[in-house]
Write an enzyme that holds these catalytic residues in place. Structure first.
Site, PDB file in Angstrom:
ATOM      1  N   ASP A   1       0.860  -1.191   0.000  1.00 12.40           N
ATOM      2  CA  ASP A   1       0.000   0.000   0.000  1.00 12.40           C
ATOM      3  C   ASP A   1       0.889   1.232   0.000  1.00 12.40           C
ATOM      4  O   ASP A   1       2.074   1.160   0.347  1.00 12.40           O
ATOM      5  CB  ASP A   1      -0.929   0.004   1.220  1.00 12.40           C
ATOM      6  CG  ASP A   1      -2.085   0.989   1.048  1.00 12.40           C
ATOM      7  OD1 ASP A   1      -2.330   1.419  -0.095  1.00 12.40           O
ATOM      8  OD2 ASP A   1      -2.741   1.323   2.045  1.00 12.40           O
ATOM      9  N   GLY A   2       0.292   2.341  -0.400  1.00  7.36           N
ATOM     10  CA  GLY A   2       1.029   3.604  -0.407  1.00  7.36           C
ATOM     11  C   GLY A   2       0.057   4.759  -0.446  1.00  7.36           C
ATOM     12  O   GLY A   2      -1.105   4.605  -0.818  1.00  7.36           O
TER      13      GLY A   2
ATOM     14  N   GLU B   1       2.230   3.802  -4.405  1.00  3.20           N
ATOM     15  CA  GLU B   1       1.703   2.449  -4.637  1.00  3.20           C
ATOM     16  C   GLU B   1       2.695   1.621  -5.457  1.00  3.20           C
ATOM     17  O   GLU B   1       2.938   0.455  -5.158  1.00  3.20           O
ATOM     18  CB  GLU B   1       0.353   2.510  -5.373  1.00  3.20           C
ATOM     19  CG  GLU B   1      -0.720   3.339  -4.681  1.00  3.20           C
ATOM     20  CD  GLU B   1      -1.579   2.540  -3.700  1.00  3.20           C
ATOM     21  OE1 GLU B   1      -1.177   1.426  -3.347  1.00  3.20           O
ATOM     22  OE2 GLU B   1      -2.629   3.053  -3.296  1.00  3.20           O
TER      23      GLU B   1
ATOM     24  N   ASP C   1      -4.370  -2.376  -3.721  1.00  2.00           N
ATOM     25  CA  ASP C   1      -5.701  -1.787  -3.906  1.00  2.00           C
ATOM     26  C   ASP C   1      -5.692  -0.785  -5.057  1.00  2.00           C
ATOM     27  O   ASP C   1      -6.661  -0.071  -5.275  1.00  2.00           O
ATOM     28  CB  ASP C   1      -6.205  -1.130  -2.620  1.00  2.00           C
ATOM     29  CG  ASP C   1      -5.345   0.047  -2.191  1.00  2.00           C
ATOM     30  OD1 ASP C   1      -4.562   0.566  -3.009  1.00  2.00           O
ATOM     31  OD2 ASP C   1      -5.462   0.451  -1.032  1.00  2.00           O
TER      32      ASP C   1
ATOM     33  N   HIS D   1     -11.427  -0.922   0.997  1.00  3.66           N
ATOM     34  CA  HIS D   1     -11.874  -1.161   2.370  1.00  3.66           C
ATOM     35  C   HIS D   1     -12.487  -2.540   2.478  1.00  3.66           C
ATOM     36  O   HIS D   1     -13.648  -2.715   2.836  1.00  3.66           O
ATOM     37  CB  HIS D   1     -12.867  -0.085   2.804  1.00  3.66           C
ATOM     38  CG  HIS D   1     -12.191   1.229   3.000  1.00  3.66           C
ATOM     39  ND1 HIS D   1     -11.261   1.443   3.988  1.00  3.66           N
ATOM     40  CD2 HIS D   1     -12.296   2.401   2.331  1.00  3.66           C
ATOM     41  CE1 HIS D   1     -10.833   2.692   3.929  1.00  3.66           C
ATOM     42  NE2 HIS D   1     -11.449   3.300   2.923  1.00  3.66           N
TER      43      HIS D   1
ATOM     44  N   ASP E   1      -1.778  -0.652   5.830  1.00  6.59           N
ATOM     45  CA  ASP E   1      -2.278   0.709   5.833  1.00  6.59           C
ATOM     46  C   ASP E   1      -1.724   1.489   7.030  1.00  6.59           C
ATOM     47  O   ASP E   1      -1.286   2.637   6.902  1.00  6.59           O
ATOM     48  CB  ASP E   1      -3.807   0.661   5.875  1.00  6.59           C
ATOM     49  CG  ASP E   1      -4.438   1.997   5.542  1.00  6.59           C
ATOM     50  OD1 ASP E   1      -4.318   2.405   4.369  1.00  6.59           O
ATOM     51  OD2 ASP E   1      -5.011   2.629   6.450  1.00  6.59           O
TER      52      ASP E   1
END
Lengths: 158, 158
Positions: free
Chosen positions: A15-16, A60, A82, A137, A147
């Site tokens: 994630d980023g 990301e 994501d 989510h 996250d």
RNA sequence: AGACACCCUAUGGA
DNA sequence: TCCATAGGGTGTCT
């Protein structure tokens, strides 16, 4: 000792993000290996870092890049992200088109973040990577962990 | 009673769209007249409608057509549109060329939406129309209003 | 090759 | 609600 394949199986969560976007950013990755440690627990590697100024998408991409670069040898990778931007680039053939078209988008404009895309292609080449898009989510505990790590990483560059 | 010219001044804002394109579409127009009502406010007419299946460009043309057809008598019109397709057809002489060439484009192919273009020519003939191209997100409140109306009109045909 | 418009998707944020 | 970072496409013309 049992014989084992030289190719390891690895599951990666990445994630980023930046706040604001663009602005100070962070990225993180959790690598879960099939090997067990002496206590019988799945071996795991955690990475995170940040920068003073970047974009959400660069973060990301960086998360995935650093995760792949952290692998020791050839691996079968399930990489969870994501970011449609990242997943579609590999799964929808965007990258192949960009390489054929001299890195122009469908609307004839230069592809952004070409530097990272090229490093990512190089890093992914050594492995067998499955790019898995996960809804932002989705409630997966691992994704929530990543996250959190992004927030921590980013906090040091605000 | 004061004498008045038989030619009224009218400012018109138009817009149209489809989602997806092609698909269900809507168009809208706001006509601002120079006449004042009893309260001293500029008289105004609002029109909007939609269709189950169309294209963005047809909706832009329809908005202008319906607006011009809603005029009572000869008028000096300032018609605002964000469509280059529409504005250039009148301002860059496209329509004149098409009529001379038997409705063929510069690349010898049949002009699309000929039906609407011909009605538009007929509707514009009775007036003195100035076609004004406005950038899509120019922040003009009137344009935002028209945009809203398009969305409402389209919503009834989804 | 250029332009405008119409969208679709996801993420990051205020 | 708004904006930014990024991609895909169609509708149309020169």
């Amino acid at each position: 000792m049992q014989p084992h394949s030289t190719v390891q199986d690895v599951t990666i969560y990445t994630d980023g993000g930046c706040s604001p976007n663009p602005g100070p950013g962070g990225w993180a990755a959790i690598l879960l290996f099939d090997e067990k440690d002496v206590a019988g627990r799945r071996k795991e590697k955690r990475l995170k870092d940040g920068v003073y100024d970047s974009t959400n998408n660069r973060m990301e991409l960086t998360a995935a890049l650093k995760a792949l670069e952290a692998l020791d040898g050839p691996a079968r990778v399930e990489l969870h992200t994501d970011s449609r931007y990242l997943a579609n680039a590999f799964n929808q053939g965007w990258l192949e088109n960009w390489q054929e078209n001299g890195w122009k988008t469908a609307s004839k404009k230069p592809v952004k973040n070409k530097d990272l895309w090229q490093k990512l292609l190089a890093a992914a080449e050594a492995h067998e990577v499955e790019w898995i898009w996960v809804e932002g989510h989705a409630g997966d505990p691992l994704n929530e962990r990543v996250d959190d790590m992004v927030g921590q990483a980013r906090a040091e560059f605000e």
